[in-house]
Structures are given as C-alpha cells and as structure tokens.
Design a protein around this motif. Structure first.
Motif, mmCIF file in Angstrom:
data_model
loop_
_atom_site.group_PDB
_atom_site.id
_atom_site.type_symbol
_atom_site.label_atom_id
_atom_site.label_comp_id
_atom_site.label_asym_id
_atom_site.label_seq_id
_atom_site.Cartn_x
_atom_site.Cartn_y
_atom_site.Cartn_z
ATOM 1 N N PHE A 34 0.857 -1.181 0.000
ATOM 2 C CA PHE A 34 0.000 0.000 0.000
ATOM 3 C C PHE A 34 0.895 1.232 0.000
ATOM 4 N N GLN A 35 0.302 2.353 -0.369
ATOM 5 C CA GLN A 35 1.032 3.615 -0.377
ATOM 6 C C GLN A 35 0.253 4.669 0.397
ATOM 7 N N GLU A 36 0.999 5.605 0.945
ATOM 8 C CA GLU A 36 0.433 6.665 1.759
ATOM 9 C C GLU A 36 -0.695 7.382 1.006
ATOM 10 N N GLY A 37 -1.842 7.540 1.678
ATOM 11 C CA GLY A 37 -2.979 8.236 1.077
ATOM 12 C C GLY A 37 -3.999 7.329 0.434
ATOM 13 N N MET A 38 -3.647 6.061 0.194
ATOM 14 C CA MET A 38 -4.607 5.123 -0.384
ATOM 15 C C MET A 38 -5.684 4.768 0.633
ATOM 16 N N THR A 39 -6.900 4.483 0.145
ATOM 17 C CA THR A 39 -7.965 4.018 1.026
ATOM 18 C C THR A 39 -7.558 2.685 1.652
ATOM 19 N N ALA A 40 -7.716 2.588 2.956
ATOM 20 C CA ALA A 40 -7.254 1.402 3.678
ATOM 21 C C ALA A 40 -8.398 0.414 3.866
ATOM 22 N N GLU A 41 -8.207 -0.782 3.366
ATOM 23 C CA GLU A 41 -9.217 -1.827 3.511
ATOM 24 C C GLU A 41 -8.725 -3.001 4.342
ATOM 25 N N GLY A 42 -7.410 -3.130 4.487
ATOM 26 C CA GLY A 42 -6.919 -4.300 5.192
ATOM 27 C C GLY A 42 -5.557 -4.112 5.817
ATOM 28 N N LEU A 43 -5.173 -5.109 6.611
ATOM 29 C CA LEU A 43 -3.856 -5.202 7.211
ATOM 30 C C LEU A 43 -3.145 -6.392 6.592
ATOM 31 N N TYR A 44 -1.848 -6.442 6.789
ATOM 32 C CA TYR A 44 -1.051 -7.515 6.214
ATOM 33 C C TYR A 44 -0.183 -8.165 7.287
ATOM 34 N N ILE A 45 -0.181 -9.488 7.308
ATOM 35 C CA ILE A 45 0.767 -10.236 8.123
ATOM 36 C C ILE A 45 1.820 -10.788 7.174
ATOM 37 N N ILE A 46 3.074 -10.453 7.423
ATOM 38 C CA ILE A 46 4.161 -10.918 6.562
ATOM 39 C C ILE A 46 4.511 -12.348 6.963
ATOM 40 N N LEU A 47 4.303 -13.281 6.051
ATOM 41 C CA LEU A 47 4.598 -14.688 6.317
ATOM 42 C C LEU A 47 6.027 -15.034 5.942
ATOM 43 N N SER A 48 6.552 -14.363 4.937
ATOM 44 C CA SER A 48 7.956 -14.519 4.536
ATOM 45 C C SER A 48 8.332 -13.296 3.704
ATOM 46 N N GLY A 49 9.651 -13.065 3.554
ATOM 47 C CA GLY A 49 10.115 -11.882 2.855
ATOM 48 C C GLY A 49 10.224 -10.694 3.804
ATOM 49 N N LYS A 50 10.466 -9.516 3.223
ATOM 50 C CA LYS A 50 10.634 -8.306 4.032
ATOM 51 C C LYS A 50 9.935 -7.123 3.363
ATOM 52 N N VAL A 51 9.350 -6.262 4.193
ATOM 53 C CA VAL A 51 8.627 -5.082 3.717
ATOM 54 C C VAL A 51 9.124 -3.868 4.486
ATOM 55 N N GLN A 52 9.462 -2.806 3.763
ATOM 56 C CA GLN A 52 9.956 -1.576 4.379
ATOM 57 C C GLN A 52 8.802 -0.585 4.542
ATOM 58 N N ILE A 53 8.647 -0.091 5.775
ATOM 59 C CA ILE A 53 7.600 0.875 6.077
ATOM 60 C C ILE A 53 8.225 2.269 6.127
ATOM 61 N N SER A 54 7.667 3.210 5.370
ATOM 62 C CA SER A 54 8.285 4.535 5.281
ATOM 63 C C SER A 54 7.226 5.633 5.215
ATOM 64 N N LYS A 55 7.707 6.863 5.413
ATOM 65 C CA LYS A 55 6.861 8.052 5.371
ATOM 66 C C LYS A 55 7.485 9.042 4.398
ATOM 67 N N ILE A 56 6.679 9.641 3.544
ATOM 68 C CA ILE A 56 7.168 10.660 2.618
ATOM 69 C C ILE A 56 6.979 12.023 3.267
ATOM 70 N N THR A 57 8.067 12.773 3.397
ATOM 71 C CA THR A 57 8.010 14.086 4.037
ATOM 72 C C THR A 57 7.422 15.119 3.064
ATOM 73 N N PRO A 58 6.979 16.269 3.565
ATOM 74 C CA PRO A 58 6.387 17.287 2.683
ATOM 75 C C PRO A 58 7.300 17.734 1.553
ATOM 76 N N ASP A 59 8.634 17.674 1.767
ATOM 77 C CA ASP A 59 9.560 18.089 0.701
ATOM 78 C C ASP A 59 9.954 16.935 -0.219
ATOM 79 N N GLY A 60 9.255 15.779 -0.073
ATOM 80 C CA GLY A 60 9.456 14.667 -0.997
ATOM 81 C C GLY A 60 10.496 13.651 -0.592
ATOM 82 N N ARG A 61 11.134 13.836 0.559
ATOM 83 C CA ARG A 61 12.127 12.865 1.017
ATOM 84 C C ARG A 61 11.433 11.663 1.663
ATOM 85 N N GLU A 62 12.102 10.524 1.581
ATOM 86 C CA GLU A 62 11.574 9.304 2.184
ATOM 87 C C GLU A 62 12.262 9.049 3.522
ATOM 88 N N LEU A 63 11.464 8.808 4.569
ATOM 89 C CA LEU A 63 12.004 8.462 5.877
ATOM 90 C C LEU A 63 11.552 7.043 6.205
#
Length: 233
Positions: A34-63
């Motif tokens: 999912f991406q920031e601002g999208m309508t949220a319908e669900g949650l995710y449980i990671i069974l395998s692999g890796k997912v990076q959670i980030s926030k986009i700042t007002p000036d466009g940088r990724e944190l």
C-alpha cells in the motif's frame, strides 16, 4: 554464532490473526502493499520476505521507519478510524508471501475477544515506543548520530556474530541507509568512509560488519535500552 530473533515483550497471537485472513498473496521485491494516502481496507501479516515501512516528508524525502519480516503486521494504524487511509507506505524489499486481513473483520474480532484486543494493544504500544526512541535519536544526535543509532539498531535486528565483529546480514544501499537516518546518500557515504578509515566498520558486497560497537554507543550516549525497543523492526 548467529543472533537470536527478538521476542516482543507482548506477543500478538499471529496464528489466531491468520485465521481471520481473507487470502494470501505473493509479494515481489519493488512492489507496494500500500502507499500513503490510499484508502485502507486491510492489514497484512508478513509470512515470509521483508517489507519496508516509510513516510514521505512534505519536501518529498523518504524516511524509513521499520522493516517488517516474518510474523510482523503492517497497516495497523488504520484500525478504528473513519474513512481510513494508509498513513505510511509499505514497499516489498524481499520476495515472500503475506496474509491479508480485512480491516472491518479484524475490528469485529477485537471487539468480541478482549484477550486478543489487549494483546494487540500491547503490541501496538511496543511499536509506538520503538518509533519514539527512533525519532529521539534523529532529533538529538544529528546526521552522524542518526546513522550510528541506525547501525546499532540493525545489529540488534540482523546482527550475526563473526570472528571479525557483528555482520549486519541485510544488504542496503547508502541511499537506503540515508532513508532510515533522514539524511542524504552523500552524507552517509562520508560518515561510512570515516568509520572505515578508523577501523570501526568494514563493508563487503553491500553488507556492513561492525568491529567496534561500543564506539558507536559511546558517541551517542547510548542508554542501553532493551533490544526489543532498539531495533529496526
């Protein structure tokens, strides 16, 4: 000797949550759950692999805030909100599989099962505390301290003890490291080169080995928080 997986101070019963999942999906590196601002319908449980959670700042940088691995949950901030939208972005950085739980379904189950609801609240409290300590380091210690803090956290999450030091068994580019520190790739390059010159770290095939962890801790006045809070997960 390999590091042992961190145990949460409060454990959400993952198997119980998976019972409520609607489906399982394959996740591929570079895709977004999912991406920031999208309508949220669900949650995710990671069974395998890796997912990076980030926030986009007002000036466009990724944190980058955390990395979700096996048995981690993402998308939890949308629960019990009106017209929910995802507040963060979840990008797949390693192929795997995830279980999808509809938001409405999980809310109903949490209302029905007080024990499950309490454990879920405790689990979320742990994650809020991790986030608070991360922002504390970013604010108080500047670019260099933020990178040192990130390296310490990565040793707790992905560190493998070797004869030469602690190998962070997670390949990351300098840009990706910069995203965790809220700083530029150029600043990360400079600081890492200084650490290599002083023998504090070494790098091989995109992975970092920490030779003097105590140096990093001393530089930021490490308070030796429990590893469960001082992690990148």
């Amino acid at each position: 000797m390999t590091s042992q997986p961190l145990k949460s101070t409060h454990s959400v019963e993952i198997k119980e949550l998976i019972r409520f999942s609607e489906r399982r999906i394959k996740i591929k590196k570079g895709d977004y759950l999912f991406q920031e601002g999208m309508t949220a319908e669900g949650l995710y449980i990671i069974l395998s692999g890796k997912v990076q959670i980030s926030k986009i700042t007002p000036d466009g940088r990724e944190l980058s805030l955390r990395i979700c691995g096996e048995n981690e949950i993402c998308g939890e901030l949308t629960l019990f909100t009106y017209s929910p939208q995802y507040l963060l972005t979840a990008k797949v950085i390693e192929d795997g599989e995830a279980a999808v739980i509809l938001k409405d379904q999980l809310e109903k189950e949490l209302f029905k099962d007080s024990t499950l609801a309490l454990e879920f609240m405790k689990w979320m409290s742990d994650h809020f505390r991790k986030t608070q300590t991360k922002f504390r380091d970013l604010v108080l210690h500047g670019k260099k301290g933020a990178l040192f803090s990130t390296l310490i956290r990565m040793t707790n999450s992905y560190g493998v003890e070797t004869k030469k030091g602690i190998l962070i068994d997670l390949p990351l580019t300098n840009q990706e490291l910069g995203n965790f520190c809220g700083t530029s790739r150029e600043s990360v390059n400079r600081i890492l080169n200084e650490l290599k010159h002083d023998g504090i770290i070494s790098m091989k095939k995109g992975k970092i080995t920490i030779h003097d962890l105590q140096f990093l801790k001393d530089e930021i006045g490490c308070e030796n928080c429990p590893a469960i809070y001082c992690s990148i997960e």
